[in-house]
Design a protein around this motif. Structure first.
Motif, PDB file in Angstrom:
ATOM      1  N   LEU A 143       0.201   4.382  -2.551  1.00 56.68           N
ATOM      2  CA  LEU A 143      -0.135   5.440  -2.088  1.00 56.68           C
ATOM      3  C   LEU A 143       0.956   6.692  -2.415  1.00 56.68           C
ATOM      4  CD1 LEU A 143      -1.790   7.534  -0.162  1.00 56.68           C
ATOM      5  CD2 LEU A 143      -0.157   6.804   1.860  1.00 56.68           C
ATOM      6  N   TRP A 149       0.840  -1.202  -0.089  1.00 58.05           N
ATOM      7  CA  TRP A 149      -0.069  -0.042   0.094  1.00 58.05           C
ATOM      8  C   TRP A 149       0.928   1.314   0.085  1.00 58.05           C
ATOM      9  CZ3 TRP A 149       0.724   3.413   4.119  1.00 58.05           C
ATOM     10  CH2 TRP A 149       1.213   3.060   4.949  1.00 58.05           C
ATOM     11  N   ARG A 150       2.142   1.192   0.472  1.00 62.44           N
ATOM     12  CA  ARG A 150       2.878   2.365   0.552  1.00 62.44           C
ATOM     13  C   ARG A 150       3.346   2.975  -0.850  1.00 62.44           C
ATOM     14  NH1 ARG A 150       6.838  -0.043   5.212  1.00 62.44           N
ATOM     15  NH2 ARG A 150       8.442   1.240   3.936  1.00 62.44           N
TER      16      ARG A 150
END
Length: 418
Positions: free
Chosen positions: A108, A104-105
């Motif tokens: 994002l 998810w990093r």
């Protein structure tokens, strides 16, 4: 004999242009069938493209395999593209060996980057200055913290060096500007040294499209300002600045990128003190940025040489100094002239990122090439399908850059409209 004549007191009705010169038919007649030779060439190319398109559609869609769990689904006679292989490996192609629960990093990170970049590409979007400031200053720090986890060990001497440079600048120049730069630099160092509770992910675990975008975006963002400074330095009247700029440009343009990558990966650590560890990806980013900057300098220099001498004389007549002349008059025109070549350099750099595989960094093409060696998916069409996807992705990025460059050229060409 009557001497009377007819005088029209209303405008004649507007007649449509001839069908043969307007619309689709007119365009085809002018561009495709304007002569006997062009007609033959058009027909030949249409037949050739039709054959290629048919075979591609047949392989990628009609004979393709769409479901399966391993090579057995694709290892049948007459099978086309192996799309189950793509579906199974695509997450790895995007993120490489990045931990699954931390992906998810990067998602994002790139969503924030896309959201910040989109208004910059829209001519009518407001707050361009603050948006650009975020992209140049804040976003790189945010991306570095999100992708790596932050919590870097910042040596004390680096804080001292930043303070020394800031104090020297305040004593020599504008105090307010240098105080702002010093504050920003100290905040960045403090943020990089802060523990945000994120899991540490080393760059050796990065890979796939994420690495391709990181390398290409960093190279593009760093090469343009460096190239502009080198181009200005090469045209400087100061012998030392001009000589150093020429030496830098000719040195980096005289060696292939593969050599630069080998030097940055193998030779560069030998010049540092014992115990100094410099990340492999960081070394590659530095080498690619400097290599691209040398080529960008020649592109910008060509634009500078295309500016008429009268532009310089007009600036002198207005009483402008060298820096205002370059910033307000010369550089905007030179960069506008150089847009096609600048974008060409960007596209070439984006495609050259595939060379980082030779120093053990698995970019998008590298991770696809590696995944084709998986015995679970060993089939005749596995590699072809993977490379076909790689070609589509690279084409999509390069085509988007070229189309936006054409849009920018048309928008900035106001001075040449009739």
């Amino acid at each position: 004999m009557s001497s009377q004549g007819f005088v029209r007191d209303t405008d004649a009705p507007l007649l449509p242009p001839p069908v043969s010169t307007a619309g689709v038919r007119g365009w085809m007649r002018q561009n495709l069938f304007s002569s006997f030779g062009n007609t033959l060439l058009t027909m030949f190319m249409a037949a050739l493209l039709g054959v290629i398109a048919w075979h591609l559609i047949e392989w990628a869609l009609l004979r393709a395999v769409w479901t399966g769990q391993d090579r057995a689904a694709c290892a049948v006679d007459g099978a086309g593209a192996c799309w189950p292989f793509v579906l199974a490996k695509f997450p790895q192609w995007l993120f490489g060996f990045y931990p699954i629960d931390e992906r998810w990093r990067p998602v994002l990170t790139f969503l924030i980057g896309a959201a910040a970049l989109t208004p910059m590409l829209m001519p009518s979007a407001p707050y361009k200055f603050w948006n650009a400031l975020f992209l140049i200053v804040a976003y790189p720090v945010l991306a570095l913290i999100l992708l790596t986890g932050g919590n870097f060990t910042i040596p004390a001497w680096l804080y001292g060096a930043v303070l020394a440079v800031g104090v020297a600048g305040m004593l020599a120049g504008s105090r307010r500007a240098w105080m702002a730069l010093l504050a920003v630099a100290l905040v960045i160092l403090l943020l990089l040294g802060t523990d945000f509770g994120l899991r540490r992910v080393e760059t050796s675990d990065w890979g796939g499209l994420m690495v391709t975008l990181v390398v290409s975006i960093t190279g593009i963002a760093a090469s343009l300002p460096l190239g502009i400074m080198l181009a200005l330095g090469r045209q400087s009247k100061m012998p030392v600045v001009r000589t150093l700029s020429i030496a830098f440009i000719e040195l980096w343009r005289g060696v292939p990128l593969i050599t630069v990558l080998f030097m940055s990966s193998v030779m560069l650590p030998l010049f540092f003190p014992d115990g100094t560890v410099l990340d492999k990806l960081l070394r590659a980013l530095i080498g690619i940025s400097l290599f691209a900057a040398a080529y960008m300098a020649e592109v910008v220099r060509g634009g500078l040489q295309a500016i008429p001498k009268g532009q310089y004389e007009g600036a002198m007549a207005l009483g402008l100094g060298w820096w205002p002349t370059m910033r307000l008059i010369i550089l905007p025109q030179a960069l506008k002239i150089s847009i096609p070549n600048i974008v060409g350099n960007f596209i070439g750099l984006f495609k050259d990122t595939t060379l980082v595989l030779i120093i053990g960094i698995y970019d998008f093409l590298g991770i696809i090439s590696t995944s084709t060696q998986d015995a679970k998916w060993a089939a005749p069409q596995t590699a072809n399908t993977g490379y076909f996807v790689a070609a589509l992705v690279f084409w999509a990025f390069c085509f988007a850059m070229s189309r936006y460059a054409m849009f920018t050229e048309r928008r900035l060409d106001a001075g040449h409209r009739r």
